[in-house]
Design an enzyme around this catalytic site. Structure first.
Site, short mmCIF file in Angstrom:
data_model
loop_
_atom_site.label_atom_id
_atom_site.label_comp_id
_atom_site.label_asym_id
_atom_site.label_seq_id
_atom_site.Cartn_x
_atom_site.Cartn_y
_atom_site.Cartn_z
N GLN A 1 -27.72 -18.48 8.39
CA GLN A 1 -26.94 -17.62 7.51
C GLN A 1 -25.92 -16.81 8.29
O GLN A 1 -26.23 -16.13 9.26
CB GLN A 1 -27.85 -16.66 6.75
CG GLN A 1 -27.05 -15.76 5.82
CD GLN A 1 -27.92 -14.82 5.03
OE1 GLN A 1 -29.12 -15.00 4.94
NE2 GLN A 1 -27.31 -13.81 4.44
N HIS B 1 -34.62 -7.94 1.73
CA HIS B 1 -34.29 -9.26 2.27
C HIS B 1 -35.11 -10.34 1.58
O HIS B 1 -36.22 -10.08 1.10
CB HIS B 1 -34.56 -9.26 3.77
CG HIS B 1 -34.09 -10.48 4.49
ND1 HIS B 1 -32.79 -10.91 4.47
CD2 HIS B 1 -34.77 -11.38 5.26
CE1 HIS B 1 -32.67 -12.01 5.19
NE2 HIS B 1 -33.87 -12.31 5.68
#
Length: 264
Positions: free
Chosen positions: A113, A193
């Protein structure tokens, strides 16, 4: 477990030392961890409507777990990036090398990511492009095309593939605009998250998080155990909860979605 949480990544990707200028990093508006929003998004990207996301209200109460359609193909865990988590993460990552997997022989397809506030999207990609879910992706769709292009690439090239995928960006923007809560701006730093848990044909439970050094094999499951089985819960999500409990009055803003057969 509540379902209206938002995703975060900047501090975590920075922890990996990627050398990305935060001011220049591509950023998305965070996604709400809402089963209707997430289901609509993955269906738009190409996953069969046979599967949908469902709230998991308890990891301990059998009666509440019975409400979740089975088998569960993947889990999407939302959790706070607390000091206890960051410490444990740093300790584990210090002993790991950067993942360099490539090709069709990989047990899992993992994406690095690099987009800020996109860990929700990364969790959805990891959950649908791996394990049993992958067989239920329609051909010639955003997800199937992503898989075809990503398999022969290294992790950094896969990250670029996602950064430049206009179909993913458009679908994500549409999903971020709906939900039960008002989404924060793309440049906000959020302290929650997402990670995904999936089971492979080799019966391994994998934790997939694009902000880590690579995919994490959390242990072996039985052939008849899905990702919401007692053993999978102990090897996966419960470790996050126990860490916070042991920290003493730690963060407990957790929520979980399970990908399983659609209702109705």
């Amino acid at each position: 477990m509540a379902s209206a949480d938002i995703d975060s990544t900047d501090a975590l990707t920075a922890q990996q030392g990627e050398g990305i200028d935060a001011a220049k990093r591509l950023r998305f508006v965070p996604l709400e961890n809402n089963p209707e929003v997430m289901s609509s998004l993955v269906h738009k990207l190409g996953l069969s409507p046979e599967l949908s996301w469902h709230d998991v209200y308890s990891l301990d109460d059998p009666a509440l777990l019975d409400f979740v359609p089975r088998p569960a193909h993947a889990l999407l865990l939302v959790f706070p990036t607390s000091p206890a988590y960051l410490k444990a993460r740093a300790e584990e990552d210090s002993a790991l090398s950067e993942y360099a997997g490539i090709g069709s022989e990989e047990e899992v397809l993992w994406f690095k990511q690099t987009i800020g506030n996109a860990c929700g999207l990364m969790g959805l990609i990891h959950a649908t492009c791996n394990g049993m879910s992958r067989d239920l992706i329609a051909p010639s769709t955003t997800l199937s095309n992503l898989i075809t292009k990503a398999v022969p690439l290294d992790p950094r090239s896969r990250a670029k593939l996602i950064e430049t995928n206009e179909d993913l960006a458009t679908a994500h923007a549409s999903a971020a605009a709906v939900g039960d809560t008002v989404a924060p701006p793309a440049d906000d730093n959020i302290d929650l998250h997402y990670v995904a848990f999936i089971k492979t044909e080799q019966n391994n439970l994998w934790e997939l998080d694009g902000s880590r050094k690579g995919p994490l094999n959390r242990g072996k499951l039985g052939s008849d155990e899905d990702v919401l089985s007692e053993k999978a819960i102990e090897l996966g999500p419960k470790k996050f909860l126990k860490r916070e409990e042991e920290a003493g009055g730690g963060e407990m803003r957790f929520s979980i979605l399970a990908l399983g057969p659609s209702l109705g």
